[in-house]
Design an enzyme around this catalytic site. Sequence first.
Site, PDB file in Angstrom:
ATOM      1  N   HIS A 261     -18.187 -62.991 -72.805  1.00 21.10           N
ATOM      2  CA  HIS A 261     -18.542 -61.584 -72.647  1.00 21.10           C
ATOM      3  C   HIS A 261     -17.379 -60.841 -72.018  1.00 21.10           C
ATOM      4  O   HIS A 261     -16.648 -61.387 -71.206  1.00 21.10           O
ATOM      5  CB  HIS A 261     -19.831 -61.398 -71.837  1.00 21.10           C
ATOM      6  CG  HIS A 261     -19.834 -62.032 -70.489  1.00 21.10           C
ATOM      7  ND1 HIS A 261     -19.913 -63.396 -70.302  1.00 21.10           N
ATOM      8  CD2 HIS A 261     -19.758 -61.498 -69.248  1.00 21.10           C
ATOM      9  CE1 HIS A 261     -19.905 -63.675 -69.007  1.00 21.10           C
ATOM     10  NE2 HIS A 261     -19.791 -62.531 -68.338  1.00 21.10           N
ATOM     11  N   LEU A 262     -17.200 -59.611 -72.471  1.00 18.80           N
ATOM     12  CA  LEU A 262     -16.143 -58.750 -71.970  1.00 18.80           C
ATOM     13  C   LEU A 262     -16.773 -57.673 -71.091  1.00 18.80           C
ATOM     14  O   LEU A 262     -17.690 -56.976 -71.524  1.00 18.80           O
ATOM     15  CB  LEU A 262     -15.402 -58.073 -73.133  1.00 18.80           C
ATOM     16  CG  LEU A 262     -14.934 -58.956 -74.289  1.00 18.80           C
ATOM     17  CD1 LEU A 262     -14.254 -58.098 -75.352  1.00 18.80           C
ATOM     18  CD2 LEU A 262     -14.024 -60.056 -73.816  1.00 18.80           C
ATOM     19  N   HIS A 263     -16.275 -57.540 -69.882  1.00 16.07           N
ATOM     20  CA  HIS A 263     -16.735 -56.484 -68.984  1.00 16.07           C
ATOM     21  C   HIS A 263     -15.906 -55.239 -69.282  1.00 16.07           C
ATOM     22  O   HIS A 263     -14.673 -55.282 -69.196  1.00 16.07           O
ATOM     23  CB  HIS A 263     -16.507 -56.879 -67.516  1.00 16.07           C
ATOM     24  CG  HIS A 263     -17.321 -58.031 -67.056  1.00 16.07           C
ATOM     25  ND1 HIS A 263     -18.461 -57.875 -66.313  1.00 16.07           N
ATOM     26  CD2 HIS A 263     -17.154 -59.372 -67.225  1.00 16.07           C
ATOM     27  CE1 HIS A 263     -18.967 -59.065 -66.032  1.00 16.07           C
ATOM     28  NE2 HIS A 263     -18.192 -59.989 -66.584  1.00 16.07           N
TER      29      HIS A 263
ATOM     30  N   GLY B  85     -16.204 -64.823 -67.066  1.00 14.34           N
ATOM     31  CA  GLY B  85     -17.129 -65.725 -67.711  1.00 14.34           C
ATOM     32  C   GLY B  85     -17.528 -66.957 -66.944  1.00 14.34           C
ATOM     33  O   GLY B  85     -18.070 -67.892 -67.522  1.00 14.34           O
TER      34      GLY B  85
ATOM     35  N   ILE C 141     -26.589 -55.826 -64.803  1.00  8.47           N
ATOM     36  CA  ILE C 141     -27.504 -55.499 -63.705  1.00  8.47           C
ATOM     37  C   ILE C 141     -26.786 -55.471 -62.364  1.00  8.47           C
ATOM     38  O   ILE C 141     -27.379 -55.131 -61.348  1.00  8.47           O
ATOM     39  CB  ILE C 141     -28.701 -56.475 -63.652  1.00  8.47           C
ATOM     40  CG1 ILE C 141     -28.223 -57.919 -63.478  1.00  8.47           C
ATOM     41  CG2 ILE C 141     -29.567 -56.320 -64.897  1.00  8.47           C
ATOM     42  CD1 ILE C 141     -29.339 -58.918 -63.209  1.00  8.47           C
TER      43      ILE C 141
END
Length: 148
Positions: free
Chosen positions: A93-95, A86, A30
């Site tokens: 989580h991987l961006h 993180g 988001i």
Amino acid sequence: MPTLFTRIIDGEIPGRFVWADDRAVVLLTIAPITDGHALVIPRAEVEQLTDAPDDLLAHLMSVAATIGRAQRSAWDAPRAALLVAGFEIPHLHLHVLPAWDESSLSFEHARHDVPAAALDAAAERLRDALRAAGHGAHVPTDASSPEV
């Protein structure tokens, strides 16, 4: 207590899902740095990169590469970037994001005012690119659900 990402995966909080399999989901953030900025998240609650078993890391990297290829195609980007931080959520989580230069790869450039319609359009654009690349089996039929 479930993490924010577990609550999104479980449907308690809405998300814009673009990928789902038995080990991972991908949804749009988001607060994107660039349009199409996605998060590759394991379904299992693993706190951080160094806590994940090697087989899970290999799977997440494979999914991230697939997402990156779709982003490059959808946004005509020269690169797909991968960031792992993180600090904000204790769930690995991987961006993965389309990238045009290194100077823009900073969370300082994250946009917190992107209209929902623009986020929805970016998610659909990425889902379309994944389908076009032959990954339709992993694209959720309901964009708000991590099920295929």
